[in-house]
Enzyme design. Structure first.
Site, short mmCIF file in Angstrom:
data_model
loop_
_atom_site.label_atom_id
_atom_site.label_comp_id
_atom_site.label_asym_id
_atom_site.label_seq_id
_atom_site.Cartn_x
_atom_site.Cartn_y
_atom_site.Cartn_z
CD GLN A 1 -2.89 0.98 2.42
OE1 GLN A 1 -2.53 1.41 3.51
NE2 GLN A 1 -4.08 0.41 2.21
CB CYS B 1 -5.15 6.52 6.38
SG CYS B 1 -4.31 6.80 7.95
CE LYS C 1 -9.96 0.32 4.34
NZ LYS C 1 -9.39 -0.12 5.62
CG ASN D 1 -12.43 -2.49 6.30
OD1 ASN D 1 -11.92 -1.38 6.43
ND2 ASN D 1 -12.21 -3.45 7.17
N GLY D 2 -15.32 -3.42 7.76
CA GLY D 2 -15.98 -2.75 8.88
C GLY D 2 -16.84 -3.67 9.72
CG ASP D 3 -18.60 -2.61 12.68
OD1 ASP D 3 -17.53 -2.20 13.18
OD2 ASP D 3 -19.64 -1.92 12.63
NE ARG E 1 -11.16 -0.83 14.28
CZ ARG E 1 -12.26 -0.43 14.88
NH1 ARG E 1 -12.23 0.02 16.12
NH2 ARG E 1 -13.43 -0.48 14.25
#
Length: 259
Positions: A12, A43, A82, A143-145, A168
Site C-alpha cells: 500500500q 486512513c 481503499k 470492510n468494517g465490523d 482491527r
C-alpha cells in the site's frame, strides 16, 4: 521480507502528489515481492490528513481520479483503492468515488463503511458497501465490523461484496482468518486458542520481530501486540503494566510464563 507461500501480496502507498505516487508505484511495479499496488484513501489519522492524503482525498474526487489514472499507467501490476463512505456524514460520496476509481483503471475497490469523521467509532454502514457493489463492475471488498464467521456471512449477504477485509479484528487475534475460512466452508466455529497457545504465539511473534527489526525496536513494538493478545485474560491489566517496561526477549518470556 515476503515468504514464497505468502503471495499474492498487496503493498500500500498513500500520498497526494501525483508525481511522487507515480514514482512509488514504479518502484513497486519492479519489486518481485509485490503483486498488487493499493492506494490508501481511507486512513483517517491527523498526520495523514494534514498531508492531504488518505481519506482527505475523499474531498478531492477529481484529483483522486487523476492520481489513480496516473498510477495505473505507471506500470503493469493491478492497482486497487481503499476508500471510506465519505469524509463526514454530510458528504457520503463512496459511490461516486468508486465509479471514478473504476474509470481511472482500478482493478478493485475496498470500502470501509465509516466516514473519516467517525474514525473507528460507531457502527459501520454496510449499505454503502452494497451501493458501491451495485454501481461498479470491478470487485468490491467490504470492510468494517467483521469479527466472526457469522458476521462475514452477513456482510456478504447484505452487500453482495466479493471479498472481506479484516483490520482491527486481527489485532492480537491471528486465528480469525482460520475461523472465517472454517465458517465459510462448513459453518463450524473452531475453539478459541488456549492460554498456552496464545503464549507460544506471542513468543514466536516476538522472535520474528527481533529477527527482522532487532531487539530494541522489536521488543518495544511487541508491547502493544501483547496488550492485544492478552485482552480479556485473567490478570491482563497487571501484565500490561509489566510489559510496558520490558526491554529484552528474556524479560518478555519470563513475564509471559505467569499467564
Amino acid at each position: 521480507q515476503v515468504m514464497e507461500d505468502e503471495h499474492p501480496v498487496s503493498m500500500q502507498i498513500f500520498g497526494h502528489d501525483i508525481d511522487t505516487m507515480v514514482y512509488a508505484a514504479r518502484l513497486l511495479d519492479q519489486h518481485s515481492a509485490c503483486d498488487i499496488i493499493d492506494i490508501n484513501m481511507g486512513c483517517p489519522v491527523n498526520k495523514v490528513i494534514k498531508a492531504h492524503a488518505g481519506s482527505a482525498l475523499m474531498k478531492e474526487p477529481d484529483h483522486a481520479q487523476q492520481l489513480v489514472k496516473a498510477v495505473v499507467a505507471a506500470g503493469e501490476k493491478p492497482v486497487t483503492v481503499k476508500i471510506r463512505a465519505g469524509f463526514d456524514s454530510a458528504h457520503i460520496n463512496a459511490v461516486d468515488m468508486a465509479r471514478r476509481m473504476e474509470q481511472a483503471g482500478a482493478a478493485a475497490i475496498c470500502v470501509h463503511g465509516r466516514t473519516r469523521a467517525q474514525m473507528y467509532e460507531g457502527k459501520a454502514d454496510w449499505d454503502i458497501i452494497r451501493q458501491v457493489k451495485q454501481a461498479v463492475s470491478i470487485p468490491v471488498i467490504g470492510n468494517g465490523d467483521v469479527t466472526s464467521g457469522a458476521q462475514a456471512e452477513a456482510m456478504r449477504k447484505q452487500t453482495g461484496c466479493d471479498g472481506i477485509m479484516i483490520a482491527r479484528a486481527a489485532e492480537g487475534n491471528p486465528w480469525i482468518f482460520s475461523e472465517l475460512i472454517a465458517y465459510e466452508k462448513d459453518g463450524t466455529v473452531p475453539e478459541r486458542p488456549s492460554v498456552d497457545e496464545i503464549r507460544e504465539t506471542m513468543l514466536r511473534h516476538a522472535r520474528l520481530q527481533l529477527e527482522h527489526k532487532g531487539e530494541y525496536q522489536g521488543i518495544r513494538e511487541m508491547r502493544k501486540h501483547v496488550a492485544w493478545y492478552t485482552k480479556g485474560l485473567h490478570g491482563s491489566a497487571r501484565l500490561r503494566e509489566q510489559i510496558n517496561a520490558v526491554e529484552t526477549y528474556q524479560e518478555l518470556e519470563k513475564i509471559l510464563t505467569s499467564l
